[in-house]
Design a protein around this motif. Structure first.
Motif, PDB file in Angstrom:
ATOM      1  N   PRO A 121     -13.656  -1.985  -2.489  1.00 27.27           N
ATOM      2  CA  PRO A 121     -13.899  -3.000  -1.460  1.00 27.27           C
ATOM      3  C   PRO A 121     -12.757  -3.026  -0.449  1.00 27.27           C
ATOM      4  O   PRO A 121     -11.580  -2.951  -0.817  1.00 27.27           O
ATOM      5  CB  PRO A 121     -13.968  -4.305  -2.264  1.00 27.27           C
ATOM      6  CG  PRO A 121     -14.380  -3.893  -3.648  1.00 27.27           C
ATOM      7  CD  PRO A 121     -13.742  -2.549  -3.858  1.00 27.27           C
ATOM      8  N   LEU A 122     -13.116  -3.137   0.815  1.00 25.15           N
ATOM      9  CA  LEU A 122     -12.126  -3.024   1.891  1.00 25.15           C
ATOM     10  C   LEU A 122     -10.935  -3.964   1.669  1.00 25.15           C
ATOM     11  O   LEU A 122      -9.782  -3.546   1.837  1.00 25.15           O
ATOM     12  CB  LEU A 122     -12.784  -3.319   3.243  1.00 25.15           C
ATOM     13  CG  LEU A 122     -11.854  -3.362   4.458  1.00 25.15           C
ATOM     14  CD1 LEU A 122     -11.108  -2.059   4.639  1.00 25.15           C
ATOM     15  CD2 LEU A 122     -12.645  -3.710   5.720  1.00 25.15           C
ATOM     16  N   LEU A 123     -11.173  -5.211   1.293  1.00 30.69           N
ATOM     17  CA  LEU A 123     -10.063  -6.145   1.136  1.00 30.69           C
ATOM     18  C   LEU A 123      -9.128  -5.708   0.013  1.00 30.69           C
ATOM     19  O   LEU A 123      -7.902  -5.789   0.152  1.00 30.69           O
ATOM     20  CB  LEU A 123     -10.588  -7.557   0.872  1.00 30.69           C
ATOM     21  CG  LEU A 123      -9.520  -8.624   0.665  1.00 30.69           C
ATOM     22  CD1 LEU A 123      -8.547  -8.682   1.837  1.00 30.69           C
ATOM     23  CD2 LEU A 123     -10.160  -9.986   0.435  1.00 30.69           C
ATOM     24  N   ARG A 124      -9.684  -5.236  -1.092  1.00 32.22           N
ATOM     25  CA  ARG A 124      -8.831  -4.748  -2.179  1.00 32.22           C
ATOM     26  C   ARG A 124      -8.033  -3.534  -1.720  1.00 32.22           C
ATOM     27  O   ARG A 124      -6.846  -3.397  -2.030  1.00 32.22           O
ATOM     28  CB  ARG A 124      -9.670  -4.415  -3.412  1.00 32.22           C
ATOM     29  CG  ARG A 124      -8.817  -4.045  -4.634  1.00 32.22           C
ATOM     30  CD  ARG A 124      -9.674  -3.806  -5.872  1.00 32.22           C
ATOM     31  NE  ARG A 124      -8.852  -3.480  -7.032  1.00 32.22           N
ATOM     32  CZ  ARG A 124      -8.327  -4.363  -7.879  1.00 32.22           C
ATOM     33  NH1 ARG A 124      -8.556  -5.660  -7.683  1.00 32.22           N
ATOM     34  NH2 ARG A 124      -7.591  -3.993  -8.913  1.00 32.22           N
ATOM     35  N   ARG A 125      -8.693  -2.647  -0.963  1.00 38.74           N
ATOM     36  CA  ARG A 125      -7.998  -1.473  -0.418  1.00 38.74           C
ATOM     37  C   ARG A 125      -6.810  -1.907   0.437  1.00 38.74           C
ATOM     38  O   ARG A 125      -5.716  -1.338   0.338  1.00 38.74           O
ATOM     39  CB  ARG A 125      -8.969  -0.632   0.409  1.00 38.74           C
ATOM     40  CG  ARG A 125      -8.298   0.563   1.082  1.00 38.74           C
ATOM     41  CD  ARG A 125      -9.172   1.142   2.193  1.00 38.74           C
ATOM     42  NE  ARG A 125      -8.540   2.330   2.765  1.00 38.74           N
ATOM     43  CZ  ARG A 125      -7.642   2.314   3.748  1.00 38.74           C
ATOM     44  NH1 ARG A 125      -7.259   1.148   4.274  1.00 38.74           N
ATOM     45  NH2 ARG A 125      -7.125   3.431   4.205  1.00 38.74           N
ATOM     46  N   GLN A 126      -7.028  -2.911   1.302  1.00 33.35           N
ATOM     47  CA  GLN A 126      -5.951  -3.342   2.192  1.00 33.35           C
ATOM     48  C   GLN A 126      -4.792  -3.957   1.397  1.00 33.35           C
ATOM     49  O   GLN A 126      -3.621  -3.752   1.734  1.00 33.35           O
ATOM     50  CB  GLN A 126      -6.478  -4.355   3.214  1.00 33.35           C
ATOM     51  CG  GLN A 126      -7.658  -3.868   4.062  1.00 33.35           C
ATOM     52  CD  GLN A 126      -7.388  -2.589   4.802  1.00 33.35           C
ATOM     53  OE1 GLN A 126      -7.432  -1.505   4.222  1.00 33.35           O
ATOM     54  NE2 GLN A 126      -7.121  -2.694   6.093  1.00 33.35           N
ATOM     55  N   ALA A 127      -5.124  -4.708   0.363  1.00 36.38           N
ATOM     56  CA  ALA A 127      -4.076  -5.309  -0.461  1.00 36.38           C
ATOM     57  C   ALA A 127      -3.287  -4.237  -1.204  1.00 36.38           C
ATOM     58  O   ALA A 127      -2.051  -4.305  -1.299  1.00 36.38           O
ATOM     59  CB  ALA A 127      -4.689  -6.306  -1.437  1.00 36.38           C
ATOM     60  N   LEU A 128      -3.985  -3.239  -1.743  1.00 33.38           N
ATOM     61  CA  LEU A 128      -3.302  -2.136  -2.419  1.00 33.38           C
ATOM     62  C   LEU A 128      -2.422  -1.359  -1.437  1.00 33.38           C
ATOM     63  O   LEU A 128      -1.306  -0.948  -1.773  1.00 33.38           O
ATOM     64  CB  LEU A 128      -4.329  -1.199  -3.057  1.00 33.38           C
ATOM     65  CG  LEU A 128      -5.042  -1.737  -4.303  1.00 33.38           C
ATOM     66  CD1 LEU A 128      -6.252  -0.868  -4.636  1.00 33.38           C
ATOM     67  CD2 LEU A 128      -4.081  -1.793  -5.481  1.00 33.38           C
ATOM     68  N   MET A 129      -2.927  -1.160  -0.216  1.00 37.70           N
ATOM     69  CA  MET A 129      -2.164  -0.461   0.811  1.00 37.70           C
ATOM     70  C   MET A 129      -0.885  -1.221   1.141  1.00 37.70           C
ATOM     71  O   MET A 129       0.205  -0.643   1.202  1.00 37.70           O
ATOM     72  CB  MET A 129      -3.030  -0.312   2.064  1.00 37.70           C
ATOM     73  CG  MET A 129      -2.312   0.230   3.283  1.00 37.70           C
ATOM     74  SD  MET A 129      -3.411   0.333   4.719  1.00 37.70           S
ATOM     75  CE  MET A 129      -3.735  -1.398   5.057  1.00 37.70           C
ATOM     76  N   ALA A 130      -0.999  -2.533   1.328  1.00 37.68           N
ATOM     77  CA  ALA A 130       0.173  -3.338   1.634  1.00 37.68           C
ATOM     78  C   ALA A 130       1.163  -3.322   0.468  1.00 37.68           C
ATOM     79  O   ALA A 130       2.379  -3.226   0.670  1.00 37.68           O
ATOM     80  CB  ALA A 130      -0.252  -4.772   1.943  1.00 37.68           C
ATOM     81  N   ARG A 131       0.648  -3.374  -0.730  1.00 38.54           N
ATOM     82  CA  ARG A 131       1.496  -3.357  -1.926  1.00 38.54           C
ATOM     83  C   ARG A 131       2.258  -2.034  -1.999  1.00 38.54           C
ATOM     84  O   ARG A 131       3.434  -1.994  -2.376  1.00 38.54           O
ATOM     85  CB  ARG A 131       0.579  -3.531  -3.137  1.00 38.54           C
ATOM     86  CG  ARG A 131       1.072  -3.850  -4.468  1.00 38.54           C
ATOM     87  CD  ARG A 131       1.839  -5.112  -4.685  1.00 38.54           C
ATOM     88  NE  ARG A 131       3.204  -5.024  -4.178  1.00 38.54           N
ATOM     89  CZ  ARG A 131       3.882  -6.034  -3.685  1.00 38.54           C
ATOM     90  NH1 ARG A 131       3.351  -7.229  -3.616  1.00 38.54           N
ATOM     91  NH2 ARG A 131       5.103  -5.876  -3.243  1.00 38.54           N
ATOM     92  N   ALA A 132       1.598  -0.921  -1.631  1.00 38.43           N
ATOM     93  CA  ALA A 132       2.220   0.402  -1.699  1.00 38.43           C
ATOM     94  C   ALA A 132       3.202   0.647  -0.553  1.00 38.43           C
ATOM     95  O   ALA A 132       4.028   1.558  -0.634  1.00 38.43           O
ATOM     96  CB  ALA A 132       1.142   1.481  -1.692  1.00 38.43           C
ATOM     97  N   ALA A 133       3.120  -0.157   0.512  1.00 40.50           N
ATOM     98  CA  ALA A 133       3.929   0.104   1.701  1.00 40.50           C
ATOM     99  C   ALA A 133       5.371  -0.335   1.544  1.00 40.50           C
ATOM    100  O   ALA A 133       6.247   0.131   2.261  1.00 40.50           O
ATOM    101  CB  ALA A 133       3.297  -0.576   2.912  1.00 40.50           C
ATOM    102  N   GLY A 134       5.646  -1.250   0.617  1.00 42.24           N
ATOM    103  CA  GLY A 134       7.005  -1.746   0.465  1.00 42.24           C
ATOM    104  C   GLY A 134       7.153  -2.523  -0.824  1.00 42.24           C
ATOM    105  O   GLY A 134       6.272  -2.501  -1.685  1.00 42.24           O
ATOM    106  N   GLN A 135       8.257  -3.233  -0.942  1.00 41.09           N
ATOM    107  CA  GLN A 135       8.565  -3.968  -2.166  1.00 41.09           C
ATOM    108  C   GLN A 135       8.536  -5.475  -1.960  1.00 41.09           C
ATOM    109  O   GLN A 135       8.785  -6.235  -2.898  1.00 41.09           O
ATOM    110  CB  GLN A 135       9.946  -3.541  -2.684  1.00 41.09           C
ATOM    111  CG  GLN A 135      10.016  -2.066  -3.022  1.00 41.09           C
ATOM    112  CD  GLN A 135      11.444  -1.561  -3.160  1.00 41.09           C
ATOM    113  OE1 GLN A 135      12.387  -2.341  -3.124  1.00 41.09           O
ATOM    114  NE2 GLN A 135      11.593  -0.250  -3.304  1.00 41.09           N
ATOM    115  N   GLY A 136       8.241  -5.920  -0.750  1.00 44.39           N
ATOM    116  CA  GLY A 136       8.218  -7.348  -0.470  1.00 44.39           C
ATOM    117  C   GLY A 136       6.921  -7.984  -0.915  1.00 44.39           C
ATOM    118  O   GLY A 136       5.969  -7.300  -1.312  1.00 44.39           O
TER     119      GLY A 136
END
Length: 206
Positions: free
Chosen positions: A32-47
């Motif tokens: 699902p797009l929203l889960r994808r975006q959350a995973l992407m944000a999680r992978a982009a940094g440590q904040g």
């Protein structure tokens, strides 16, 4: 890059042009797009990753289950995008020096794109905004705001998505080109989704 930079995902909108479907639940590469975006944000940094959502109950909460993100219900989400932006900014710790804001409905963005924008941030150069752009230079997302702008963002009303604040800082904004049109490409109708899938049969893989 500030690897602890918070990321606020604006995901409380109603997707009214989808005629009953929820674009944030549309599958992209099987997720699902929203889960994808959350995973992407999680992978982009440590904040921290803060996801602004409509009030419960809502199916968007289900697709985020098990992820290390802060779910932020926005009681006045129907007001427009600024209600989500306001809530997200007010949820940040007072020690934060900048934060990234990300629209939830950009299906071609990748974690590398978010990192590229974050890597452009220099809190010593006098700029206030760092913003993803298309390869041709058209401004898009994500957008990093210096904390000096948080009070103005927290005072916004309506559905402008912070345009007033951004326009006031036009001479203190850095555009960061990202490949293709993915800094701006959103899909707001069933027809747009069908056309995009026809062009991308395997959807998008990070």
């Amino acid at each position: 890059m500030d690897h602890a930079m918070p990321i606020i995902i604006l995901a409380a909108g109603g997707a009214t042009r989808m005629r009953g479907r929820d674009k944030l639940l549309e599958p992209v590469a099987g997720v699902p797009l929203l889960r994808r975006q959350a995973l992407m944000a999680r992978a982009a940094g440590q904040g921290p990753v803060v996801v602004a959502l409509p009030p419960r109950p809502h199916l968007r909460y289900d697709v985020l289950e098990g992820l290390d993100v802060q779910l932020l219900p926005v009681a006045d989400a129907a007001e427009g995008m600024n209600a989500s932006l306001r809530a997200g900014i007010l949820a940040l710790p007072g020690t934060v020096r900048c934060a990234m804001v990300l629209l939830a409905d950009l299906p071609e963005l990748t974690a590398a794109d978010l990192r590229r924008v974050a890597d452009a941030v220099d809190l010593t150069d006098g700029n206030m905004i760092w913003r993803g752009a298309t390869a041709q230079g058209a401004p898009g997302h994500p957008i990093v705001f210096r904390s000096d702008l948080f009070p103005a963002l927290a005072a916004l009303e309506g559905d402008s998505g912070g345009r007033e604040v951004v326009s006031q800082q036009a001479d203190r904004m850095v555009l960061v080109p990202l490949p293709g049109d993915r800094a701006r490409l959103d899909l707001d109708t069933p027809e747009a989704w069908a056309a995009w899938r026809a062009r991308n049969p395997d959807a998008v893989q990070d």
